[in-house]
Design an enzyme around this catalytic site. Structure first.
Site, PDB file in Angstrom:
ATOM      1  N   ASP A   1       0.865  -1.183   0.000  1.00  0.00           N
ATOM      2  CA  ASP A   1       0.000   0.000   0.000  1.00  0.00           C
ATOM      3  C   ASP A   1       0.902   1.233   0.000  1.00  0.00           C
ATOM      4  OD1 ASP A   1       0.946   0.209   2.560  1.00  0.00           O
ATOM      5  OD2 ASP A   1      -0.970  -0.127   3.540  1.00  0.00           O
ATOM      6  N   SER A   2       0.307   2.411  -0.059  1.00  0.00           N
ATOM      7  CA  SER A   2       1.111   3.624  -0.217  1.00  0.00           C
ATOM      8  C   SER A   2       1.550   4.200   1.130  1.00  0.00           C
ATOM      9  CB  SER A   2       0.285   4.680  -0.947  1.00  0.00           C
ATOM     10  OG  SER A   2      -0.761   5.132  -0.102  1.00  0.00           O
TER      11      SER A   2
ATOM     12  N   GLY B   1      -0.501   5.735   2.940  1.00  0.00           N
ATOM     13  CA  GLY B   1      -1.476   6.801   3.195  1.00  0.00           C
ATOM     14  C   GLY B   1      -2.510   6.422   4.242  1.00  0.00           C
ATOM     15  N   PHE B   2      -3.072   5.233   4.093  1.00  0.00           N
ATOM     16  CA  PHE B   2      -4.150   4.835   4.994  1.00  0.00           C
ATOM     17  C   PHE B   2      -3.713   4.892   6.459  1.00  0.00           C
ATOM     18  CE2 PHE B   2      -6.457   1.609   7.440  1.00  0.00           C
ATOM     19  CZ  PHE B   2      -7.751   2.056   7.271  1.00  0.00           C
TER      20      PHE B   2
ATOM     21  N   ASP C   1      -2.244   8.500  -1.814  1.00  0.00           N
ATOM     22  CA  ASP C   1      -3.518   9.231  -1.834  1.00  0.00           C
ATOM     23  C   ASP C   1      -3.959   9.539  -0.418  1.00  0.00           C
ATOM     24  OD1 ASP C   1      -4.115   6.725  -0.876  1.00  0.00           O
ATOM     25  OD2 ASP C   1      -6.020   6.571  -1.928  1.00  0.00           O
TER      26      ASP C   1
ATOM     27  N   GLY D   1     -11.105   4.437   0.117  1.00  0.00           N
ATOM     28  CA  GLY D   1     -12.096   5.150   0.923  1.00  0.00           C
ATOM     29  C   GLY D   1     -13.340   4.349   1.218  1.00  0.00           C
TER      30      GLY D   1
ATOM     31  N   ASP E   1      -7.966  -6.932  -0.169  1.00  0.00           N
ATOM     32  CA  ASP E   1      -7.061  -7.240   0.932  1.00  0.00           C
ATOM     33  C   ASP E   1      -7.813  -6.950   2.205  1.00  0.00           C
ATOM     34  OD1 ASP E   1      -5.875  -4.747   2.653  1.00  0.00           O
ATOM     35  OD2 ASP E   1      -6.527  -4.103   0.655  1.00  0.00           O
TER      36      ASP E   1
ATOM     37  N   CYS F   1     -14.770 -28.223   5.076  1.00  0.00           N
ATOM     38  CA  CYS F   1     -13.457 -27.656   4.749  1.00  0.00           C
ATOM     39  C   CYS F   1     -12.425 -28.768   4.572  1.00  0.00           C
ATOM     40  CB  CYS F   1     -13.025 -26.709   5.858  1.00  0.00           C
ATOM     41  SG  CYS F   1     -11.397 -25.981   5.592  1.00  0.00           S
TER      42      CYS F   1
ATOM     43  N   CYS G   1      -9.054 -28.147   4.578  1.00  0.00           N
ATOM     44  CA  CYS G   1      -7.724 -27.643   4.928  1.00  0.00           C
ATOM     45  C   CYS G   1      -7.004 -28.562   5.909  1.00  0.00           C
ATOM     46  CB  CYS G   1      -7.795 -26.214   5.469  1.00  0.00           C
ATOM     47  SG  CYS G   1      -8.140 -26.062   7.229  1.00  0.00           S
TER      48      CYS G   1
ATOM     49  N   CYS H   1      -8.591 -28.533   9.479  1.00  0.00           N
ATOM     50  CA  CYS H   1      -9.835 -29.294   9.592  1.00  0.00           C
ATOM     51  C   CYS H   1      -9.613 -30.789   9.386  1.00  0.00           C
ATOM     52  CB  CYS H   1     -10.876 -28.750   8.615  1.00  0.00           C
ATOM     53  SG  CYS H   1     -11.520 -27.150   9.168  1.00  0.00           S
TER      54      CYS H   1
ATOM     55  N   HIS I   1      -6.452 -21.896   9.014  1.00  0.00           N
ATOM     56  CA  HIS I   1      -7.818 -22.222   8.584  1.00  0.00           C
ATOM     57  C   HIS I   1      -8.529 -21.021   7.959  1.00  0.00           C
ATOM     58  CE1 HIS I   1     -11.919 -23.610   8.367  1.00  0.00           C
ATOM     59  NE2 HIS I   1     -12.245 -22.470   8.936  1.00  0.00           N
TER      60      HIS I   1
END
Lengths: 336, 336
Positions: free
Chosen positions: A60-61, A63-64, A114, A184, A234, A272, A274, A277, A303
């Site tokens: 990510d940049s 910014g967040f 941003d 946003g 994400d 599931c 996985c 499980c 999981h």
């Protein structure tokens, strides 16, 4: 994309990420800039080598996180002054520095810098901020060195205002990026408003380039987003919830610490496939969680990420088979 | 034997334990009796199934933990009254209950119930306690159901007094066990005293049955113990130290949090072939540790257990090749 904030998807070995089907992970520019520092990571040979992950990384940049700092930051046209949440040290993050950090990390996909606009904000504020983000996007593109083969994505802002989303998308398309994100969102606006923004913004973006909704979301959000044309997400939800004992299943979420699972010798999710499980029962996972064992985080995260990535895989398969609508119906039926 | 106190070797998947060469692990009767409870584990199908571990498990008798409780316990001929360190609830642990718990857990090797004598203690106290432990060993043997194919080990007490160790060993040999442990070591007596006790006690035990020194120790302790005829050890040292950032290497211990490793792109131990040393540098491990990441515990534990188990493997190989003495010399030379 599983989120690997500090150069590790918490509790997961890279091999396990591959095992659950992660094609790409997200790393946080802000966090890695502060600790251990992008220069150190560059010196070691980049984030892939540092964390032993061969597949793509999106950064990510920054910014967040910076905008989440509240009183600790001040926005100017040039960039953002902020104080570290770790030690109070002062920093100045610009589009150019953000891109430099992301390149030092060796990202495969970089995000333009941003402002992530708070919700709610006045239309005037959103308009001014989105225009500034467009100028920052332009500067991000100029700073981006394409020679390493990395991609740069722009981020559509515009808040919850259709005309401002349209203006922001047009500005970014004119600059031209390798992919486009909706920023946003998931900032408290509620799912219905988020779906509306997707409804009127996604058609503005080229459908032959990746469309990415940032910071989203629940399994339902993923299904609704994909149904509207989103390609990438994400979110910390699968990993953070795992560490808090909240596990995703075909039939909804369960809190593994509950007394009802004390003697439950069944798997987390009977549908599931996985590793967790297949090998561990709820009674054991409850015991690990209540005993505050490291393995609780490891197995729960495994999981939950399998659940999320398998959901995305099932949607890809359904789309290719032309039966996404059936898939969506079944998804909701099982959760009732 | 790696120590899996609560039905998990902290931070390790069973597959990873196999990968680092663990042939057997130790589980703690006291801890599992209190949480999640041996009846629950029995109901689920035993500890192997509960924790997904196919190889052997040795359980201690619970005595060591109970005797560590200090004011929370009272010893009688019949057994030990104690209060849980978790909730203060009152319990009464006898040789018969200890064996029942260990059988409920499904242990492959059970330990007779004994008193772990504090150090220092008067000769009179050690003599009386060791005699009582011999009577408890007899009751443990009577309580042990051999039909499941499990083995029962006796524990030689006698403190730091040669004649009392001799008496204890003779008492146990008369009862007859599948293997013999030296208890009451690593309780503050110092390495030299511990080696002396090994020197005069180990020859008293049959060399065609396993000889096990409990709760030991450092890599040096292991080398000295093996040189004196010890076959088995258990210790939390590799796992607990790992979680505190202390890593074992061919050249001695290192504290991974130290600033000197900030930009160190080398492995923990250049002579180590483990997964961690093959894939991660010290700078990354330092970053994970300082960031309090789950993966720090996972990777550090993996390396330390590999170090310990590889050391044991190297000693086996050296013994078989008739060059243990050379191995021992080289072991110390590299640590200088």
């Amino acid at each position: 994309m599983p989120v690997g904030t500090l150069g590790t998807v918490k509790g997961m070995l890279p091999e396990t990420l591959e095992q659950v089907g992660a094609q790409i992970i997200l790393a946080n520019t802000y966090h890695l800039y502060l600790r251990p520092g992008h220069d150190l990571v560059r010196e070691i040979g980049g984030l892939h080598r540092f964390m032993n992950w061969d597949r793509p990384i999106l950064t990510d940049s920054g910014g967040f996180q910076v905008f989440s700092l509240g009183d600790l930051r001040k926005i100017t046209e040039e960039g953002v002054h902020f104080q570290s949440h770790l030690d109070g040290s002062r920093h100045f993050l610009t589009p150019e520095l953000s891109i430099d950090i992301q390149q030092a990390l060796g990202a495969d996909i970089l995000m333009a810098f941003d402002e992530c606009i708070p919700y709610p904000s006045s239309k005037a504020y959103v308009a001014d901020s989105s225009d500034m983000s467009a100028r920052w996007a332009q500067r991000s593109k100029q700073a981006h060195d394409r020679e390493d083969g990395s991609a740069l994505f722009g981020i559509v802002q515009g808040g919850m205002f259709p005309d401002l989303r349209e203006k922001s998308a047009a500005d970014l398309l004119e600059i031209g990026f390798d992919g486009y994100a909706l920023g946003g969102l998931s900032v408290g606006e509620g799912a219905e408003v988020m779906y509306e923004v997707m409804d009127y913004t996604l058609p503005l973006l080229p459908d032959d380039q990746p469309r990415y909704v940032m910071g989203v979301g629940t399994p339902e959000n993923l299904v609704e987003g994909v149904g509207r044309g989103v390609d990438m997400f994400d979110c910390v939800m699968p990993t953070r919830n795992a560490r808090n004992g909240l596990l995703f299943t075909t039939f909804g979420k369960i809190g593994i610490k509950q007394a009802r699972y004390l003697r439950d010798d069944g798997p987390i999710d009977p549908e599931c496939s996985c590793y967790v499980c297949s090998n561990y029962c709820r009674a054991y996972l409850r015991h690990l969680y209540r005993s505050n064992e490291v393995l609780a985080s490891v197995l729960n995260t495994h999981h939950n990420l399998h659940y999320y990535l398998n959901l995305m895989q099932e949607m890809r398969t359904a789309i290719e088979a032309g039966r996404f609508s059936d898939f969506r119906g079944e998804f909701y039926r099982k959760r009732q």
